[in-house]
Design a protein around this motif. Structure first.
Motif, PDB file in Angstrom:
ATOM      1  N   LYS A 228     104.631  33.384   1.481  1.00 41.01           N
ATOM      2  CA  LYS A 228     105.740  33.010   2.248  1.00 41.01           C
ATOM      3  C   LYS A 228     106.665  32.067   2.784  1.00 41.01           C
TER       4      LYS A 228
ATOM      5  N   GLY B 258     109.876  32.615  -0.784  1.00 42.79           N
ATOM      6  CA  GLY B 258     110.525  33.688  -0.985  1.00 42.79           C
ATOM      7  C   GLY B 258     110.285  35.170  -1.557  1.00 42.79           C
ATOM      8  N   GLY B 259     108.838  35.336  -0.900  1.00 42.63           N
ATOM      9  CA  GLY B 259     108.247  36.297  -1.286  1.00 42.63           C
ATOM     10  C   GLY B 259     108.990  37.359   0.109  1.00 42.63           C
TER      11      GLY B 259
ATOM     12  N   TYR C 200     108.410  40.258   4.765  1.00 39.14           N
ATOM     13  CA  TYR C 200     108.831  41.107   5.746  1.00 39.14           C
ATOM     14  C   TYR C 200     109.581  41.789   6.147  1.00 39.14           C
TER      15      TYR C 200
ATOM     16  N   ASP D  20     113.271  41.691   4.851  1.00 40.56           N
ATOM     17  CA  ASP D  20     112.953  41.439   3.588  1.00 40.56           C
ATOM     18  C   ASP D  20     113.328  42.623   2.463  1.00 40.56           C
TER      19      ASP D  20
ATOM     20  N   ARG E 263     114.575  46.030   0.680  1.00 36.37           N
ATOM     21  CA  ARG E 263     115.968  46.407   0.142  1.00 36.37           C
ATOM     22  C   ARG E 263     115.857  47.588  -0.722  1.00 36.37           C
TER      23      ARG E 263
ATOM     24  N   VAL F 283     110.139  33.933  16.819  1.00 42.18           N
ATOM     25  CA  VAL F 283     111.636  33.094  16.021  1.00 42.18           C
ATOM     26  C   VAL F 283     112.556  34.629  15.132  1.00 42.18           C
ATOM     27  N   GLY F 284     111.554  35.504  14.706  1.00 41.80           N
ATOM     28  CA  GLY F 284     112.566  36.493  14.058  1.00 41.80           C
ATOM     29  C   GLY F 284     112.712  37.161  14.635  1.00 41.80           C
ATOM     30  N   PRO F 285     114.386  37.702  15.543  1.00 51.64           N
ATOM     31  CA  PRO F 285     114.390  38.902  16.313  1.00 51.64           C
ATOM     32  C   PRO F 285     113.703  40.659  15.258  1.00 51.64           C
TER      33      PRO F 285
ATOM     34  N   ARG G   7     119.504  37.588  18.092  1.00 53.58           N
ATOM     35  CA  ARG G   7     119.581  37.244  19.372  1.00 53.58           C
ATOM     36  C   ARG G   7     119.171  37.316  20.571  1.00 53.58           C
TER      37      ARG G   7
ATOM     38  N   TYR H  68     123.662  35.716   5.713  1.00 52.52           N
ATOM     39  CA  TYR H  68     124.132  37.465   4.817  1.00 52.52           C
ATOM     40  C   TYR H  68     124.195  37.114   2.910  1.00 52.52           C
TER      41      TYR H  68
ATOM     42  N   ARG I 249     121.025  36.635   1.246  1.00 55.32           N
ATOM     43  CA  ARG I 249     120.118  37.485   1.661  1.00 55.32           C
ATOM     44  C   ARG I 249     120.040  39.416   1.117  1.00 55.32           C
TER      45      ARG I 249
ATOM     46  N   LEU J 246     117.953  36.855  -1.703  1.00 56.51           N
ATOM     47  CA  LEU J 246     116.273  35.688  -1.830  1.00 56.51           C
ATOM     48  C   LEU J 246     116.236  36.290  -0.483  1.00 56.51           C
ATOM     49  N   ASN J 247     114.829  35.727  -0.338  1.00 54.93           N
ATOM     50  CA  ASN J 247     114.658  36.090   0.988  1.00 54.93           C
ATOM     51  C   ASN J 247     114.194  34.862   1.730  1.00 54.93           C
ATOM     52  N   ALA J 248     113.930  33.952   0.901  1.00 55.13           N
ATOM     53  CA  ALA J 248     113.574  32.524   2.239  1.00 55.13           C
ATOM     54  C   ALA J 248     114.294  32.058   3.539  1.00 55.13           C
TER      55      ALA J 248
ATOM     56  N   LYS K 116     115.686  33.325   6.700  1.00 51.09           N
ATOM     57  CA  LYS K 116     116.154  33.752   7.498  1.00 51.09           C
ATOM     58  C   LYS K 116     116.832  33.694   9.019  1.00 51.09           C
ATOM     59  N   TYR K 117     117.138  35.463   8.435  1.00 48.33           N
ATOM     60  CA  TYR K 117     118.181  35.296  10.474  1.00 48.33           C
ATOM     61  C   TYR K 117     116.968  35.275  11.405  1.00 48.33           C
ATOM     62  N   GLY K 118     117.450  34.428  12.028  1.00 53.22           N
ATOM     63  CA  GLY K 118     117.075  33.710  13.921  1.00 53.22           C
ATOM     64  C   GLY K 118     117.467  34.205  14.917  1.00 53.22           C
ATOM     65  N   CYS K 119     118.513  33.282  14.868  1.00 50.62           N
ATOM     66  CA  CYS K 119     119.634  33.926  15.670  1.00 50.62           C
ATOM     67  C   CYS K 119     121.107  33.639  15.860  1.00 50.62           C
TER      68      CYS K 119
ATOM     69  N   VAL L 174     114.444  28.378  -0.784  1.00 51.08           N
ATOM     70  CA  VAL L 174     112.724  27.803  -0.979  1.00 51.08           C
ATOM     71  C   VAL L 174     113.027  27.966  -2.376  1.00 51.08           C
TER      72      VAL L 174
ATOM     73  N   GLY M 111     104.944  32.545   9.203  1.00 56.52           N
ATOM     74  CA  GLY M 111     105.271  31.550   8.153  1.00 56.52           C
ATOM     75  C   GLY M 111     107.134  32.580   8.779  1.00 56.52           C
ATOM     76  N   TYR M 112     107.766  32.904   9.276  1.00 55.34           N
ATOM     77  CA  TYR M 112     108.564  33.148   9.410  1.00 55.34           C
ATOM     78  C   TYR M 112     109.564  31.656   9.968  1.00 55.34           C
ATOM     79  N   CYS M 113     109.414  30.936  10.281  1.00 56.22           N
ATOM     80  CA  CYS M 113     110.121  29.586  10.584  1.00 56.22           C
ATOM     81  C   CYS M 113     110.096  28.458   9.731  1.00 56.22           C
TER      82      CYS M 113
ATOM     83  N   MET N 184     111.861  25.400   7.796  1.00 53.83           N
ATOM     84  CA  MET N 184     111.445  24.053   7.798  1.00 53.83           C
ATOM     85  C   MET N 184     111.093  23.333   6.273  1.00 53.83           C
TER      86      MET N 184
END
Ligand code: FES
Ligand code: FES
Lengths: 754, 163
Positions: free
Chosen positions: A219, A222-223, A226, A229, A231, A352-354, A434, B22, B25, B30-32, B34-37, B72, B97-99, B103
């Motif tokens: 986490k 960048g693994g 989720y 993630d 594809r 936090v993640g929709p 969101r 976008y 990702r 690259l996964n780190a 994240k889409y949050g809002c 990251v 861990g999503y946020c 951070m």
């Protein structure tokens, strides 16, 4: 399994099927274990008198549903529970590795997957360690004894002279047989027994030790962790155009222009369900926006007035359940009566993640990758919605952002499934926006509680009456009508009729029965079937509000009795484990020596045993109120927790800390807003939550060690006590009691009155 | 168009108005971040651009030509985690861990500018990033530890398991 579930699962699926084919339907049952010792669990009898299997072994009684050892000696554990960020993977690996006697890093864990794991319902209610941990612990212990038994047979030695360590059975003369040597395809295909030879806690090497969480390295680097993630080859991106409000009807939509937008593959319309599929993600977003503009909806005002929410809810028809009644034992003259009404608004899960899901229809079978809390119930709902046999739907749990209960996860899975059913072949990835997550997630219900008690002349509680008004706290799948897609499609499955969740765990009435000793008491659950706002399970269900109310009320009574809040609680508390957490928290906090409250500085206390049957938690905190603004700054918090046998101490601390901080956010800031037609909180500016500037300076969590006791779930133990401790500390600081959640700066400022 | 991410130049086919998030990702896998809002309100998508913390969900790639973008993934790998990553692992600073990647990038930008930064400044900077799991105490500890690690080369680390 920090890798994306797909690869691992497919591989496992094949090898597992091979094993099962190899054994056919042969059922081998034999009893291996000698008599119970004090360390054993699970020997409880069912009401029918048959011995009950421990934990979730009742749902899947074959050992190889839980533990597999392959010919190369590699060991795999299977759980029907899902990682939600609560660290359950690590805890379950610890439990299994400990009892199986294999090194922790030689063990793989497969989580919730309808093709691979037992049906353990939902990952909810702080049940995972209790249900799945207990099942795995017992299955691993029994598997270890079977392996020892097999070694004894081959070595021609009595089993009690052999011991297992590091995946090997060792004889007194040093002879060894590895698990790889011993295992055969049928060896563990045996029914579990009610009793297991569990290890003595004194000999633990892996349990009751803080183990780094297995999911964290992936986490933070960048693994692919989720569902967001994933594809998959040929994957397309979909976005749903949701109605603007509950019950809105799609009047007209002009799809022409959107169909010609770059990358748009398809527009899917089924009744009030509208979605667009595109090649690239941002193309899907732009197409969704254009499609929303090209759509007209008919809306009607059907929501209550937010300002009158409590009155509206109290005016709705109720079904009353008296969940606790203790007639008066000795008549004592009541000297003082106290009563209070407390209210809670609707609260959002607000991940936090929709929500996100991927679904793929191939050769009539549907695969869904989802961060649902229940792969089996989700499969049932999706199959019913699409008219497929459940065996044709395969739901695989892949982590999402933390969910804290029933958020949009299942609905997103339903959306992806419905779209995939119309665009066969391609994996369809649906990512909620969101504003969709806020407007459409099922909220934690608004609640009202009323408490009335009287004190006798010695200042003890003489009688107690308590009522809680609430909607149901679960509208989770199973039925197709539990999914938004199912409700919105032309076939329009009706939402299932709401039901109260039964005691002893309860729903709206969770923790409504105080753990305190009361000479006379009556507790009534006023269940409100009609749901003006979409609701379902939010972490701790009714316990947050009931514990907030009961523990606020205990302080109000202590004040009336001129008694110290902690002393007053202890006077009414007999359960020694409850007393232990209360005194531990108070001592560690320095409760007796605390500064007297007032002038904007105060201390507060809160206690509960979650569901009256899971973890015990007591919380003391100190805060400052900025009198001019009403702003609260929490200085320090001490929590004491008893979770029975501890598996991962740092994991528990992480959960308790998280629960406390989330509860600070709920209690001080949060409230779902709406007008008579629409949900109005649709982003982080309209639904503010805790930010770093309001985070406490210090949070300490003390674990009360209970070696050998059953596991008690802790993920939802701290929310109720934390909210009450806050309210009590605010009352201590400003000399006024606030009973209406959230305890916002504006309300505090108004109460201070300067 | 060309984007320089984690020290490497990539040519990407996305439309120029596409927000960086976008492209990171989808195009660069690259996964780190994240889409949050997608609204610049939560910080889940935070990356560094020329050493500054930037919300990648609201910055179109057309503004980023010739700039140094760091995510990251550029801080280290699971086998060789960098100081910020080691600090988060050692403090076990994650629930879902999503946020966390957001951070980490905001903290990285802060510490690169001022390795001796104060607790108050760490809180002030992280103010823009939301965590719903309540991992705040651990995140603060991890950032403080990262500040130390960044000044002590080669601190031993237990990366935990990675099955
Ligand atoms: S996703 Fe960029 S700020 Fe929320
Ligand atoms: S760890 Fe889950 S949102 Fe921060």
């Amino acid at each position: 399994m920090t890798a994306v579930g797909a690869d691992t699962s497919v591989r496992r699926s094949v090898s597992r099927r091979a094993v099962l084919q190899g054994t056919g339907a042969l059922i081998v049952t034999f009893t291996i274990f000698p008599v119970a010792s004090s360390q054993e669990t699970g020997g409880a009898k069912t009401s029918a008198g048959a011995p009950k299997l421990p934990g979730s072994l009742t749902n899947a009684p074959f050992l190889d549903a839980w533990i597999r050892i392959d010919a190369d000696g590699s060991a795999t554990a299977f759980t029907g529970k899902a990682e939600l960020g609560q660290g359950i993977k690590t805890a379950l690996l610890q439990v299994t590795a400990e009892e199986l006697e294999v090194p922790l890093n030689h063990l793989t864990l497969i989580t919730a997957d309808t093709a691979l794991t037992a049906d353990e319902g939902y990952t909810a209610g702080s049940h995972s360690t209790q249900d799945s941990g207990t099942a795995l612990r017992n299955a691993a212990a029994q598997a270890r004894e079977i392996l020892i038994g097999e070694a004894a047979r081959r070595m021609n030695l009595p089993a009690d002279q052999l011991k297992a360590a590091n995946g090997t059975v060792i004889a007194p003369n040093g002879a060894r047989l590895s698990y790889a040597d011993l295992v055969s395809p049928t060896l563990l295909h045996v029914q579990a027994q009610p009793n297991s030879k569990l290890k003595d806690p004194d000999s633990f090497r892996i349990m009751n030790r803080s183990q780094p969480r297995v999911d964290i390295p992936g986490k933070v680097t960048g693994g692919s962790v989720y569902v967001q993630d994933m594809r998959l080859p040929g994957m397309l991106h979909a976005r749903v155009v949701r109605p603007p409000s509950y019950g809105a009807q799609l009047a007209t939509v002009d799809t022409g222009a959107v169909e010609r937008m770059p990358g748009v593959v398809r527009i899917v319309r089924d009744g009030n369900f509208l979605a667009v599929v595109a090649e690239r993600e941002y193309q899907a977003i732009k197409a969704m926006r254009s499609l929303a503009v090209a759509t007209q909806w008919r809306e009607r005002p059907a929501l209550p007035k937010q300002a009158d929410l409590a009155a509206t809810l109290l005016s709705l028809p109720v079904e009353d359940f008296t969940i606790f009644e203790k007639p008066v034992s000795t008549s004592t003259a009541a000297a003082t009566a106290v009563e209070a009404t407390y209210t809670r608004p609707y609260l959002a899960h607000a991940s936090v993640g929709p929500s996100c899901a991927i679904a793929q229809l191939q050769d009539g079978s549907l695969t869904v990758w989802t961060h649902t809390q229940g792969v089996y119930p989700d499969r049932q709902a999706i199959a019913a919605m699409l008219g497929l046999a459940p065996e044709k739907v395969h739901c695989i749990h892949v982590e999402g952002s933390g969910c804290y209960g029933h958020n949009g996860a299942d609905d997103a899975a339903g959306d992806a499934a419905l779209i995939a059913s119309q665009v066969p072949g391609h994996p369809i990835r649906v990512q909620w926006m969101r504003e969709q997550e806020f407007a459409w997630e099922p909220f934690g219900p608004a609640m009202i509680t009323k408490a009335h008690a009287s004190l006798d002349s010695s200042g003890r509680i003489a009688d107690w009456d308590y009522g809680v008004w609430s909607n149901t706290h679960s509208t989770r799948p199973g039925p197709a009508g539990s999914l938004l897609a199912g409700q919105h499609m032309a076939r329009a499955f009706p939402p299932p009729p709401p039901k109260p969740l039964p005691q002893p765990e309860g729903g709206g009435d969770r923790n409504a029965i105080p753990l305190y000793e009361l000479p006379r008491a009556k507790v009534v659950h006023h269940f409100i079937p009609s749901m003006p706002i979409r609701v379902s399970a939010l972490r701790s269900l009714g316990a947050h509000m009931n514990v907030f109310s009961i523990e606020s009320f205990m302080d109000e009574l202590a004040l009336a009795a001129h008694s110290d809040p902690v002393a007053f609680r202890l006077e009414h508390l007999n359960d020694p484990r409850a007393r232990a957490v209360v005194t531990t928290a108070a001592d560690r906090f320095g409760w007796a020596a605390r500064q007297k409250g007032g002038n904007g500085r105060g201390c507060g206390f809160g206690f509960a045993r979650y569901k009256n049957l899971a973890a015990y938690c007591a919380i003391a905190l100190e805060l400052e109120v900025e009198r001019e603004t009403g702003r609260v700054r929490v200085q320090r918090i001490v929590a004491a927790v008893d979770t029975g046998q501890v598996v991962n101490p740092d994991g528990i601390r992480n959960q308790i800390e998280g629960g406390i901080l989330q509860s600070i956010s709920w209690t001080l800031y949060e409230s779902v807003s709406f007008d008579e037609t629409r949900i109005l909180c649709v982003d982080w500016s309209t639904y503010p939550i805790l930010r770093f500037d309001s985070v406490p300076n210090r949070v300490d969590v003390d674990l009360v060690d209970r070696p050998g006791q059953p596991f008690l779930g802790c993920g939802e133990a701290s929310q109720g006590p934390a909210s009450a401790a806050l309210a009590n500390a605010i009352a201590d600081a400003i000399g006024k009691r606030l009973r209406e959640l959230p305890l916002t700066a504006a309300r505090i400022k108004a109460a201070v009155g300067i | 168009m060309e984007l320089k991410v984690n020290g490497r130049i990539h040519s990407v086919a996305a439309a120029p108005d596409t927000p960086l998030l976008y492209v990171l990702r989808e195009d660069l896998q690259l996964n780190a971040a994240k889409y949050g809002c997608g609204l610049g309100q939560c910080g889940a998508c935070t990356v560094m651009v020329d050493g500054e913390a930037v919300l990648s969900c609201v910055v179109p790639i057309l503004l980023l030509q010739g700039k140094e973008i760091m995510t990251v993934e550029g801080l280290g790998s699971i086998d060789k985690p960098g100081p910020m990553q080691r600090a988060f692992i050692e403090e076990q600073a994650a629930q879902c861990g999503y946020c966390i990647p957001g951070m980490m990038m905001r903290a990285q930008a802060l510490l690169q500018k001022n390795p001796q930064t104060s607790d108050a400044e760490i809180r002030r900077q992280l103010e823009q990033n939301l965590c719903r799991c309540g991992t705040h105490m651990r995140i603060l500890r991890a950032v403080r530890r990262a500040a130390q690690l960044m000044q002590t080369p080669e601190t031993a680390v237990d990366t935990g398991r990675s099955t």
